[in-house]
Design a protein around this motif. Structure first.
Motif, PDB file in Angstrom:
ATOM      1  N   LEU A 390       0.824  -1.210   0.000  1.00  0.00           N
ATOM      2  CA  LEU A 390       0.000   0.000   0.000  1.00  0.00           C
ATOM      3  C   LEU A 390       0.857   1.259   0.000  1.00  0.00           C
ATOM      4  CD1 LEU A 390      -2.678  -1.079   2.633  1.00  0.00           C
ATOM      5  CD2 LEU A 390      -3.175  -0.496   0.257  1.00  0.00           C
ATOM      6  N   GLY A 391       1.926   1.272   0.796  1.00  0.00           N
ATOM      7  CA  GLY A 391       2.744   2.466   0.959  1.00  0.00           C
ATOM      8  C   GLY A 391       2.123   3.419   1.954  1.00  0.00           C
ATOM      9  N   PRO A 392       2.926   4.288   2.555  1.00  0.00           N
ATOM     10  CA  PRO A 392       2.412   5.153   3.628  1.00  0.00           C
ATOM     11  C   PRO A 392       1.307   6.107   3.182  1.00  0.00           C
ATOM     12  CG  PRO A 392       4.646   5.787   2.996  1.00  0.00           C
ATOM     13  CD  PRO A 392       4.359   4.478   2.327  1.00  0.00           C
ATOM     14  N   GLU A 393       1.413   6.662   1.975  1.00  0.00           N
ATOM     15  CA  GLU A 393       0.406   7.644   1.550  1.00  0.00           C
ATOM     16  C   GLU A 393      -0.955   6.994   1.335  1.00  0.00           C
ATOM     17  OE1 GLU A 393       1.746   9.868  -1.791  1.00  0.00           O
ATOM     18  OE2 GLU A 393       3.396  10.827  -0.712  1.00  0.00           O
ATOM     19  N   THR A 394      -0.977   5.859   0.641  1.00  0.00           N
ATOM     20  CA  THR A 394      -2.253   5.175   0.404  1.00  0.00           C
ATOM     21  C   THR A 394      -2.820   4.621   1.707  1.00  0.00           C
ATOM     22  OG1 THR A 394      -1.542   4.588  -1.824  1.00  0.00           O
ATOM     23  CG2 THR A 394      -3.388   3.342  -0.898  1.00  0.00           C
ATOM     24  N   PHE A 395      -1.945   4.035   2.540  1.00  0.00           N
ATOM     25  CA  PHE A 395      -2.401   3.523   3.829  1.00  0.00           C
ATOM     26  C   PHE A 395      -3.057   4.640   4.627  1.00  0.00           C
ATOM     27  CE2 PHE A 395      -1.903   2.711   8.337  1.00  0.00           C
ATOM     28  CZ  PHE A 395      -2.271   1.382   8.471  1.00  0.00           C
ATOM     29  N   PHE A 396      -2.406   5.803   4.700  1.00  0.00           N
ATOM     30  CA  PHE A 396      -2.945   6.898   5.500  1.00  0.00           C
ATOM     31  C   PHE A 396      -4.219   7.455   4.881  1.00  0.00           C
ATOM     32  CE2 PHE A 396      -3.239  11.376   6.813  1.00  0.00           C
ATOM     33  CZ  PHE A 396      -3.307  11.187   8.183  1.00  0.00           C
ATOM     34  N   LYS A 397      -4.333   7.415   3.542  1.00  0.00           N
ATOM     35  CA  LYS A 397      -5.566   7.887   2.892  1.00  0.00           C
ATOM     36  C   LYS A 397      -6.769   7.107   3.402  1.00  0.00           C
ATOM     37  CE  LYS A 397      -6.704   6.359  -1.154  1.00  0.00           C
ATOM     38  NZ  LYS A 397      -6.770   6.050  -2.610  1.00  0.00           N
ATOM     39  N   TYR A 398      -6.635   5.786   3.475  1.00  0.00           N
ATOM     40  CA  TYR A 398      -7.739   4.968   3.970  1.00  0.00           C
ATOM     41  C   TYR A 398      -7.901   5.095   5.485  1.00  0.00           C
ATOM     42  CZ  TYR A 398      -8.423   2.652  -0.518  1.00  0.00           C
ATOM     43  OH  TYR A 398      -8.714   2.379  -1.828  1.00  0.00           O
ATOM     44  N   PHE A 399      -6.779   5.202   6.179  1.00  0.00           N
ATOM     45  CA  PHE A 399      -6.820   5.386   7.634  1.00  0.00           C
ATOM     46  C   PHE A 399      -7.667   6.607   7.971  1.00  0.00           C
ATOM     47  CE2 PHE A 399      -5.123   6.845  11.715  1.00  0.00           C
ATOM     48  CZ  PHE A 399      -5.000   5.667  12.439  1.00  0.00           C
ATOM     49  N   GLU A 400      -7.461   7.668   7.213  1.00  0.00           N
ATOM     50  CA  GLU A 400      -8.225   8.903   7.402  1.00  0.00           C
ATOM     51  C   GLU A 400      -9.675   8.722   6.970  1.00  0.00           C
ATOM     52  OE1 GLU A 400      -7.172  13.573   6.715  1.00  0.00           O
ATOM     53  OE2 GLU A 400      -6.813  12.213   5.038  1.00  0.00           O
ATOM     54  N   ALA A 401      -9.894   8.039   5.838  1.00  0.00           N
ATOM     55  CA  ALA A 401     -11.254   7.850   5.327  1.00  0.00           C
ATOM     56  C   ALA A 401     -12.110   7.017   6.272  1.00  0.00           C
ATOM     57  CB  ALA A 401     -11.202   7.195   3.950  1.00  0.00           C
ATOM     58  N   PHE A 402     -11.492   6.049   6.956  1.00  0.00           N
ATOM     59  CA  PHE A 402     -12.230   5.221   7.919  1.00  0.00           C
ATOM     60  C   PHE A 402     -12.536   5.968   9.215  1.00  0.00           C
ATOM     61  CE2 PHE A 402     -11.120   1.336   5.492  1.00  0.00           C
ATOM     62  CZ  PHE A 402     -12.315   0.644   5.610  1.00  0.00           C
ATOM     63  N   GLY A 403     -12.074   7.211   9.350  1.00  0.00           N
ATOM     64  CA  GLY A 403     -12.458   8.043  10.485  1.00  0.00           C
ATOM     65  C   GLY A 403     -11.521   8.015  11.669  1.00  0.00           C
ATOM     66  N   PHE A 404     -10.289   7.486  11.487  1.00  0.00           N
ATOM     67  CA  PHE A 404      -9.396   7.334  12.630  1.00  0.00           C
ATOM     68  C   PHE A 404      -8.619   8.607  12.975  1.00  0.00           C
ATOM     69  CE2 PHE A 404      -9.598   2.838  11.125  1.00  0.00           C
ATOM     70  CZ  PHE A 404     -10.240   2.328  12.246  1.00  0.00           C
ATOM     71  N   THR A 405      -8.669   9.621  12.128  1.00  0.00           N
ATOM     72  CA  THR A 405      -7.911  10.850  12.413  1.00  0.00           C
ATOM     73  C   THR A 405      -8.767  11.931  13.064  1.00  0.00           C
ATOM     74  OG1 THR A 405      -8.342  11.767  10.204  1.00  0.00           O
ATOM     75  CG2 THR A 405      -6.373  10.405  10.471  1.00  0.00           C
ATOM     76  N   GLN A 406     -10.054  11.687  13.183  1.00  0.00           N
ATOM     77  CA  GLN A 406     -10.956  12.669  13.786  1.00  0.00           C
ATOM     78  C   GLN A 406     -11.863  11.994  14.806  1.00  0.00           C
ATOM     79  OE1 GLN A 406     -13.058  14.325  10.411  1.00  0.00           O
ATOM     80  NE2 GLN A 406     -11.634  16.040  10.267  1.00  0.00           N
ATOM     81  N   LYS A 407     -12.370  12.778  15.721  1.00  0.00           N
ATOM     82  CA  LYS A 407     -13.389  12.268  16.630  1.00  0.00           C
ATOM     83  C   LYS A 407     -14.619  11.860  15.817  1.00  0.00           C
ATOM     84  CE  LYS A 407     -12.078  15.309  20.498  1.00  0.00           C
ATOM     85  NZ  LYS A 407     -12.567  16.349  21.429  1.00  0.00           N
ATOM     86  N   THR A 408     -15.324  10.851  16.284  1.00  0.00           N
ATOM     87  CA  THR A 408     -16.522  10.417  15.559  1.00  0.00           C
ATOM     88  C   THR A 408     -17.643  11.446  15.648  1.00  0.00           C
ATOM     89  OG1 THR A 408     -17.517   9.279  17.462  1.00  0.00           O
ATOM     90  CG2 THR A 408     -15.981   8.009  16.068  1.00  0.00           C
ATOM     91  N   GLY A 409     -17.615  12.263  16.700  1.00  0.00           N
ATOM     92  CA  GLY A 409     -18.700  13.223  16.900  1.00  0.00           C
ATOM     93  C   GLY A 409     -19.910  12.622  17.580  1.00  0.00           C
ATOM     94  N   ILE A 410     -19.734  11.465  18.226  1.00  0.00           N
ATOM     95  CA  ILE A 410     -20.850  10.864  18.958  1.00  0.00           C
ATOM     96  C   ILE A 410     -21.359  11.836  20.009  1.00  0.00           C
ATOM     97  CG2 ILE A 410     -19.331   9.733  20.657  1.00  0.00           C
ATOM     98  CD1 ILE A 410     -21.335   7.384  20.647  1.00  0.00           C
ATOM     99  N   ASP A 411     -22.653  11.814  20.246  1.00  0.00           N
ATOM    100  CA  ASP A 411     -23.280  12.787  21.145  1.00  0.00           C
ATOM    101  C   ASP A 411     -23.137  12.378  22.607  1.00  0.00           C
ATOM    102  OD1 ASP A 411     -24.897  10.658  20.391  1.00  0.00           O
ATOM    103  OD2 ASP A 411     -26.770  11.780  20.546  1.00  0.00           O
TER     104      ASP A 411
END
Length: 740
Positions: A390-411
């Motif tokens: 995958l390589g670091p850039e592609t891996f991180f693209k999906y890591f971010e897309a799956f929501g791991f870089t931000q809070k989920t925003g659960i109430d």
């Protein structure tokens, strides 16, 4: 008149005139300032001098589960008010003595307070109805019309005690939300307080209630949660059992989510607290540790212990997800097309990355294997190689897309941020992240990502509140369940689910297998490296054991994550499969049928399933034996009678196929007992043999239904117990070679 005298007179006149003009200007300026500049302020101060404004509590909104079962409510209590200006020397002793006895207050203090120049002095808050009734009876009995006043108020109650306490939170003495949903939705729940406006006389004394005006309070809005009380019950039951069985020392948590909407059906933390009494420590060990301290040290320890028991581990704590994360890496690889189920790999037991040798969990490795087999085996070298592809850039693209870089925003309040490497990560960081180590996320982030793997690739918004409703039951607001984005394709989701189903049936996740329900699952055993290093690598290593899965694999509806922080080693080792797999399986085996998910059994599963015990009560012995033998069940008869008085198992109860039904035919025989043997640490055939020799039946659960290497690790009735012959003992089995 002399000229000099005239000049002096004019000077004096001019001086006096100047003084008058200046004085007039000052007066005019003051009037301007008081009337125009400070007019509103002065008016307010004047009102304050003759009016007293007392707040009246609004009724806090109710919190319901998704089926409108009450989880938190406000019930009526009373505020006891003394009215000193109505109290005379003739009745002072009577009133103060009566209140001191009913309320447990100091009589001398009440006498002093009864001499104040006021009509309104609160002496006790949150008085229950039974105490209020005593005060009313006291007033009637002694013909007291004035001097004591009762004002309606509210107190928060949680009917189920500890149940869902980490989600619900609790309120303070003023009914303000201090944790959980109570804090998150405090403004919605609180309502608008009423007012009691009391007039004062010229000397500042409160005037009687004839000069009062009351503005009614407006009740707060109520909340309808996504939490299902029944699902929550199953989750808490087996999470608590898992904590006891594993000796978990740093609490455990579990989340059940609707994969298609993000609705949280259950969320629990053990140990937790009673929101009816949140400031009392629920863990006796924690309380003993605090009690051993003194002074400021004790105060600090008490505050820390309280904060710990209030903390919602599901959203506020981060952890290394371990091999559970491999479902995400697998999704990345298939979506990018760099691997397929049949891509070949080789595992010698390690993989070298930038001169770092990273081991597989299996000493000696797995040898040649396909990617699908590597996922079933939870093979670290396979996933390291997927990460490299995958390589670091592609891996991180999906890591971010799956929501791991931000809070989920659960109430819910207190959601933590994750800790991770970005696209500039080095090869070692990429290698370790590919199999779930060296980055920290929250449990709510992990199950949200798992839901995306399950539901066709859509990242949903997790939430615990479905609706806000008003006092009349009208919907004020409904939670938006809009999908955030699509992370992977429907096809990739389907393929990963199929591999995870195989993992939960024959692979390392088989301890979470549930007959008939096609579970897709993955275990995780992550090492708390940061703490271990901080301790200078001295002493015991600490681990987190988890299991994340969803069902049915071919039409996912419900996902569940269970997480045990610092369990004690089982058989000398700590593995997510043995610790987290059984609680997952037990909870889901009750949750799925409750939610209406249909079981579809294979022929092999049907052959191992329990059957229902026929009803032979009241029949003659021969007829009963014929009925049971026709059902392919063994029979044992106790007593000399001709009619069946009782049977074990009872009619309709579960019994293994080819199990033994015991019949009792006289009163003397019904007192017969046998001793439950030790059934732990045995294979299935050994357990069956020991149970038969002891005269009991066993019902099996767990990995005994999926493989031949399972051993029993728990029995429902303790060894040595005296029970009627034929009693059913449930025995849980785990695969000890499923270690990840």
């Amino acid at each position: 008149m002399a000229k000099g005298t005239t000049i002096r007179m004019w000077r004096r006149t001019a001086f006096l005139l100047a003084i008058l003009i200046i004085g007039f200007a000052v007066v005019v300026g003051s009037l301007f300032r008081l009337q125009l500049v400070q007019g509103e302020e002065m008016q307010t101060r004047a009102v304050d001098q003759y009016l007293k404004d007392t707040s009246i509590s609004a009724k806090r909104g109710t919190i319901y589960d998704c089926n409108m079962k009450v989880l938190a409510k406000s019930a009526g209590v009373w505020k006891v008010v003394l009215e000193p200006n109505y109290i005379t020397d003739d009745n002072r002793e009577l009133i103060c003595n009566g209140l001191s006895q009913i309320l447990g207050l100091d009589k001398a203090d009440l006498i002093e307070r009864s001499k104040k120049k006021t009509y309104y002095d609160v002496v006790q808050n949150k008085v229950e109805t039974d105490v209020k009734d005593q005060i009313v009876a006291f007033k009637e009995e002694n013909e007291i019309t004035n001097g004591i006043r009762l004002i309606p108020d509210y107190k928060r109650y949680y009917p189920y005690g500890k149940f869902a306490s980490s989600v619900l939170g609790f309120t303070g003495s003023d009914n303000q939300g201090l944790a959980g949903i109570e804090a998150q939705y405090d403004s919605e729940l609180t309502g608008v307080p009423g007012r009691l406006v009391t007039a004062k006389n010229a000397v500042g004394t409160d005037m009687p209630f004839d000069y009062e005006q009351m503005v009614d309070a407006q009740n707060g809005h109520s909340l309808v949660l996504t939490i299902d009380e029944v699902v929550q019950h199953f989750l808490e039951k087996y999470l608590e059992e898992g904590v006891a069985n594993s000796g978990t020392r740093n609490r455990a948590c579990g989340i059940v989510m609707d994969v298609n909407t993000g609705a949280i059906l259950g969320m629990a933390v053990k140990g937790d607290f009673d929101p009816n009494d949140p400031f009392t420590l629920s863990d006796p060990k924690e309380q003993a540790a605090v009690d051993a301290l003194q002074g400021e040290e004790r105060t600090k320890a008490l505050n820390e212990a309280r904060q710990k028991q209030w903390r919602n581990k599901c959203v506020s704590d981060t952890y290394y997800p371990g091999s559970v994360f491999k479902m995400v890496t697998a999704s990345m690889g298939l979506e990018e097309g760099i691997i397929s189920e049949n891509t070949s790999f080789s595992c010698p037991g390690y993989y070298v990355v930038a001169d770092r040798r990273i081991s597989c969990w299996k000493s000696g490795g797995h040898g040649s294997e396909t990617f699908a087999q590597g996922l079933c085996n939870s093979c670290n070298p396979v996933f390291i190689q997927v990460g490299e592809k995958l390589g670091p850039e592609t891996f991180f693209k999906y890591f971010e897309a799956f929501g791991f870089t931000q809070k989920t925003g659960i109430d819910l309040p207190g959601e933590s941020r994750s800790i991770y490497y970005d696209e500039t990560m080095g090869p070692v960081e990429l290698a370790t992240e590919s199999f779930g180590q060296n980055f920290s996320i929250t449990p709510i982030q992990m199950i949200t990502a798992a839901a995306a793997v399950a539901n066709g690739g859509y990242l949903v918004q997790p939430h615990v509140v479905a609706q806000v409703i008003d006092d009349e039951g009208n919907i004020v607001r409904t939670t938006d369940t809009t999908v955030k984005r699509q992370v992977i394709s429907n096809e990739t989701s389907r393929r990963v689910s199929a591999m995870l189903q195989e993992t939960a049936t024959t692979g390392t996740a088989k301890n979470g297998y549930i007959a008939g329900y096609r579970v897709a699952g993955k275990t995780g055993t992550s090492e708390k490296i940061a703490e271990w290093v901080a301790q200078g690598k001295q002493g015991e290593k600490k681990y987190i054991a988890s299991y994340c899965g969803y069902a049915p694999a071919d039409d996912p509806q419900v996902a569940m994550l269970v997480f045990f922080d610092e369990p004690l080693p089982q058989g000398g080792q700590v593995f997510g499969s043995a610790i987290a797999g059984p609680p997952f399986a037990k909870a889901m085996s009750e949750i799925l049928p409750y939610l209406g998910v249909e079981a579809k059994y294979t022929e092999e599963e049907l052959a191992k399933l329990d059957t229902s015990t026929p009803d032979v009560l009241g029949k003659n012995v021969q007829e009963a034996q014929n009925t049971l033998q026709s059902a392919e069940l063994d029979v044992k008869v106790y007593g000399q009678g001709e009619t069946v008085l009782s049977q074990v198992p009872e009619p309709g109860k579960s019994i293994p196929k080819s199990g033994c039904v015991v019949l009792f035919t006289d009163e003397e025989s019904t007192s017969q007992t046998v001793t439950v043997p030790n059934l732990v640490g045995l294979t299935l055939s050994q357990a069956n043999s020991v149970a038969a020799n002891a005269g009991i039946n066993i019902s099996i659960s767990g990995a005994a239904l999926t493989g031949n290497n399972a051993v029993s690790n728990l029995q429902s009735i303790p060894e040595g117990s005296q029970v009627p012959p034929g009693t059913m003992v449930t025995v849980d089995f785990v695969e000890l070679d499923s270690v990840e």
